[in-house]
Design an enzyme around this catalytic site. Structure first.
Site, PDB file in Angstrom:
ATOM      1  N   VAL A   1       1.142  -1.081  -0.149  1.00  0.00           N
ATOM      2  CA  VAL A   1       0.380  -0.389   0.167  1.00  0.00           C
ATOM      3  C   VAL A   1       1.424   1.223   0.165  1.00  0.00           C
ATOM      4  CG1 VAL A   1      -1.672   1.165   1.024  1.00  0.00           C
ATOM      5  CG2 VAL A   1      -1.929  -0.905   1.052  1.00  0.00           C
ATOM      6  N   LYS A  16      -2.725   0.516  -3.050  1.00  0.00           N
ATOM      7  CA  LYS A  16      -2.915  -1.261  -3.289  1.00  0.00           C
ATOM      8  C   LYS A  16      -2.170  -1.854  -3.921  1.00  0.00           C
ATOM      9  CE  LYS A  16      -4.060  -4.884   0.236  1.00  0.00           C
ATOM     10  NZ  LYS A  16      -4.627  -5.533   0.809  1.00  0.00           N
ATOM     11  N   ASP A 109      -9.554 -11.447   9.781  1.00  0.00           N
ATOM     12  CA  ASP A 109      -7.746 -11.276   9.521  1.00  0.00           C
ATOM     13  C   ASP A 109      -8.094 -10.182  10.818  1.00  0.00           C
ATOM     14  OD1 ASP A 109      -5.202 -11.863   9.813  1.00  0.00           O
ATOM     15  OD2 ASP A 109      -4.827 -10.678   8.303  1.00  0.00           O
TER      16      ASP A 109
END
Length: 170
Positions: A1, A16, A109
């Site tokens: 990023v 990104k 995550d």
């Protein structure tokens, strides 16, 4: 990023980029596209907004709002947070996850590195790269490898280690 400047809209953005070595992998491209679609389908003040997507000279990318601040992990390393500040961050993260879950998107995550805190103290969840899409107007895709886990082991539920495909909002 990367931090970038959007000249058309006169603003700083986050860019990104899918690493070139993954651009020929259909699974990596599908995961990248799925992250874009998941983010595009959501509009919550505590989830990083996606602004655009494209491909230039074989490089796939998408443009995100730039969060002027730091990751929660960096904030925790460099200063002691009050109980009230921790509670506010936790409530914001919980509200964002609830919003995503109601749309059939499970992050998979969530960890301090994937929570950004802007200069006003607002928490924003980022990196939906391994999100599970269970139900929504998005295509339900299955690119999880069977009998493997996806996410960061220190932050995942035990059942996620056993079978990442079976993970739901709980």
């Amino acid at each position: 990023v990367y931090r970038a400047f959007d000249a058309s809209n006169q603003r700083v953005v986050a860019l990104k980029v899918l690493k070139r070595r993954f651009s020929s992998s259909s699974k990596a491209l599908a995961r990248f596209d799925r992250e874009f679609l998941a983010l595009e389908s959501m509009g919550h003040p505590n989830i990083v907004r996606v602004l655009d997507k494209g491909e230039e000279n074989g490089i796939n990318y998408f443009v995100l709002e730039y969060i002027d601040g730091a990751s929660l992990s960096r904030v925790l390393k460099h200063g002691k947070l009050t109980f009230n500040t921790k509670a506010q961050i936790l409530l914001q993260i919980a509200a964002a996850l609830d919003y995503a879950h109601k749309r059939g998107i499970v992050h998979r995550d969530v960890k301090p590195d994937n929570v950004l805190i802007d200069r006003t103290g607002r928490a924003k969840i980022a990196d939906f790269g391994i999100a599970q899409i269970t139900r929504s107007n998005l295509p339900v895709t299955s690119i999880t490898v069977v009998s493997s886990y996806m996410g960061t082991a220190d932050y995942m539920a035990p059942e996620q280690r056993i079978n990442a495909k079976s993970v739901d909002h709980r």
